[in-house]
Design an enzyme around this catalytic site. Structure first.
Site, PDB file in Angstrom:
ATOM      1  N   HIS A   1       8.767  -5.113   6.971  1.00  0.00           N
ATOM      2  CA  HIS A   1       8.042  -5.257   8.230  1.00  0.00           C
ATOM      3  C   HIS A   1       8.843  -6.194   9.133  1.00  0.00           C
ATOM      4  O   HIS A   1       9.149  -7.325   8.738  1.00  0.00           O
ATOM      5  CB  HIS A   1       6.670  -5.893   7.999  1.00  0.00           C
ATOM      6  CG  HIS A   1       5.747  -5.115   7.109  1.00  0.00           C
ATOM      7  ND1 HIS A   1       4.693  -4.378   7.594  1.00  0.00           N
ATOM      8  CD2 HIS A   1       5.700  -4.982   5.754  1.00  0.00           C
ATOM      9  CE1 HIS A   1       4.039  -3.831   6.576  1.00  0.00           C
ATOM     10  NE2 HIS A   1       4.629  -4.181   5.458  1.00  0.00           N
TER      11      HIS A   1
ATOM     12  N   HIS B   1       9.860  -0.966   2.111  1.00  0.00           N
ATOM     13  CA  HIS B   1       9.886  -1.130   3.572  1.00  0.00           C
ATOM     14  C   HIS B   1       9.844  -2.603   3.912  1.00  0.00           C
ATOM     15  O   HIS B   1       9.202  -3.401   3.219  1.00  0.00           O
ATOM     16  CB  HIS B   1       8.723  -0.386   4.238  1.00  0.00           C
ATOM     17  CG  HIS B   1       7.377  -0.698   3.667  1.00  0.00           C
ATOM     18  ND1 HIS B   1       6.929  -0.150   2.479  1.00  0.00           N
ATOM     19  CD2 HIS B   1       6.389  -1.518   4.100  1.00  0.00           C
ATOM     20  CE1 HIS B   1       5.718  -0.616   2.218  1.00  0.00           C
ATOM     21  NE2 HIS B   1       5.359  -1.459   3.185  1.00  0.00           N
TER      22      HIS B   1
ATOM     23  N   HIS C   1       7.127   2.974  -1.110  1.00  0.00           N
ATOM     24  CA  HIS C   1       8.509   3.250  -0.729  1.00  0.00           C
ATOM     25  C   HIS C   1       8.956   1.973  -0.016  1.00  0.00           C
ATOM     26  O   HIS C   1       8.319   1.557   0.967  1.00  0.00           O
ATOM     27  CB  HIS C   1       8.566   4.476   0.208  1.00  0.00           C
ATOM     28  CG  HIS C   1       9.943   4.838   0.680  1.00  0.00           C
ATOM     29  ND1 HIS C   1      10.471   6.115   0.567  1.00  0.00           N
ATOM     30  CD2 HIS C   1      10.897   4.114   1.304  1.00  0.00           C
ATOM     31  CE1 HIS C   1      11.683   6.147   1.087  1.00  0.00           C
ATOM     32  NE2 HIS C   1      11.962   4.933   1.557  1.00  0.00           N
TER      33      HIS C   1
ATOM     34  N   THR D   1       0.817  -1.227   0.000  1.00  0.00           N
ATOM     35  CA  THR D   1       0.000   0.000   0.000  1.00  0.00           C
ATOM     36  C   THR D   1       0.845   1.269   0.000  1.00  0.00           C
ATOM     37  O   THR D   1       0.344   2.335  -0.344  1.00  0.00           O
ATOM     38  CB  THR D   1      -0.951   0.038   1.215  1.00  0.00           C
ATOM     39  OG1 THR D   1      -0.170  -0.014   2.419  1.00  0.00           O
ATOM     40  CG2 THR D   1      -1.940  -1.121   1.186  1.00  0.00           C
TER      41      THR D   1
HETATM   42  P1  AMP Z   1       2.400  -2.406   3.020  1.00  0.00           P
HETATM   43  O1  AMP Z   1       0.962  -2.847   3.033  1.00  0.00           O
HETATM   44  O2  AMP Z   1       3.376  -3.545   3.003  1.00  0.00           O
HETATM   45  O3  AMP Z   1       2.674  -1.394   1.929  1.00  0.00           O
HETATM   46  O4  AMP Z   1       2.644  -1.716   4.424  1.00  0.00           O
HETATM   47  C1  AMP Z   1       2.408  -0.374   4.688  1.00  0.00           C
HETATM   48  C2  AMP Z   1       2.417  -0.233   6.182  1.00  0.00           C
HETATM   49  O5  AMP Z   1       2.565   1.131   6.509  1.00  0.00           O
HETATM   50  C3  AMP Z   1       1.129  -0.718   6.853  1.00  0.00           C
HETATM   51  O6  AMP Z   1       1.436  -1.752   7.790  1.00  0.00           O
HETATM   52  C4  AMP Z   1       0.594   0.539   7.541  1.00  0.00           C
HETATM   53  O7  AMP Z   1      -0.001   0.264   8.790  1.00  0.00           O
HETATM   54  C5  AMP Z   1       1.849   1.377   7.687  1.00  0.00           C
HETATM   55  N1  AMP Z   1       1.647   2.819   7.755  1.00  0.00           N
HETATM   56  C6  AMP Z   1       0.875   3.569   6.926  1.00  0.00           C
HETATM   57  N2  AMP Z   1       0.963   4.870   7.261  1.00  0.00           N
HETATM   58  C7  AMP Z   1       1.811   4.935   8.337  1.00  0.00           C
HETATM   59  C8  AMP Z   1       2.318   5.992   9.146  1.00  0.00           C
HETATM   60  N3  AMP Z   1       1.976   7.282   8.921  1.00  0.00           N
HETATM   61  N4  AMP Z   1       3.155   5.694  10.162  1.00  0.00           N
HETATM   62  C9  AMP Z   1       3.517   4.416  10.391  1.00  0.00           C
HETATM   63  N5  AMP Z   1       3.081   3.369   9.657  1.00  0.00           N
HETATM   64  C10 AMP Z   1       2.245   3.622   8.650  1.00  0.00           C
HETATM   65 ZN    ZN Z   2       9.700   7.598  -0.656  1.00  0.00          ZN
END
Ligand code: AMP
Ligand code: ZN
Length: 115
Positions: free
Chosen positions: A103, A101, A99, A96
């Site tokens: 987990h 990341h 960028h 979602t």
């Molecule tokens: P993904 O679905 O792998 O792209 O993970 C995106 C993650 O970002 C999700 O687990 C969200 O809960 C987390 N997330 C979205 N916005 C924020 C934020 N402002 N601060 C910290 N985590 C966030």
């Molecule tokens: Zn970025």
């Protein structure tokens, strides 16, 4: 820095986040919607959309992220119980935020394979 990117803005401290670690190229912060007692996100400061976009020059930042994950797992007290490091790429995986990341999840038993 992509000023339209949420995680670039967190790395630049333009948007608040619970940052637990920062080094030259890597930032780690707590996920806003944690899925486990420990749920951290580890990101490169450089904007890269996913692992699918990594190039030859990204080796050192990836190594830094892996090393940070091990150190953070110890700091979070989940090193012995076990932990998971996972990155999502594209819609079927549920990405979602575009960028890169990783987990870091731990503090409870986790099933495999993920749903
Ligand atoms: P993904 O679905 O792998 O792209 O993970 C995106 C993650 O970002 C999700 O687990 C969200 O809960 C987390 N997330 C979205 N916005 C924020 C934020 N402002 N601060 C910290 N985590 C966030
Ligand atoms: Zn970025």
């Amino acid at each position: 820095m992509d000023s339209s990117c949420l995680f670039c803005r967190i790395a630049a401290r333009e948007i608040p986040a619970d940052i637990v670690r920062e080094s030259d190229g890597v930032v780690a912060f707590r996920d806003a919607n944690p899925q486990a007692p420990t749920h951290l996100l580890l990101i490169p400061k450089e904007h890269v959309t996913s692992v699918a976009e990594l190039g030859d020059h990204h080796g050192s930042v990836l190594a830094d992220i892996m090393q940070a994950a091990t150190q953070l797992a110890r700091a979070e007290g989940i090193a012995d119980g076990g932990w998971r490091l996972v990155t999502n790429v594209g819609p079927d995986a549920g990405q979602t935020v575009f960028h890169l990341h990783f987990h870091l999840l731990g503090g409870r038993p986790m099933g495999w394979p993920p749903g």
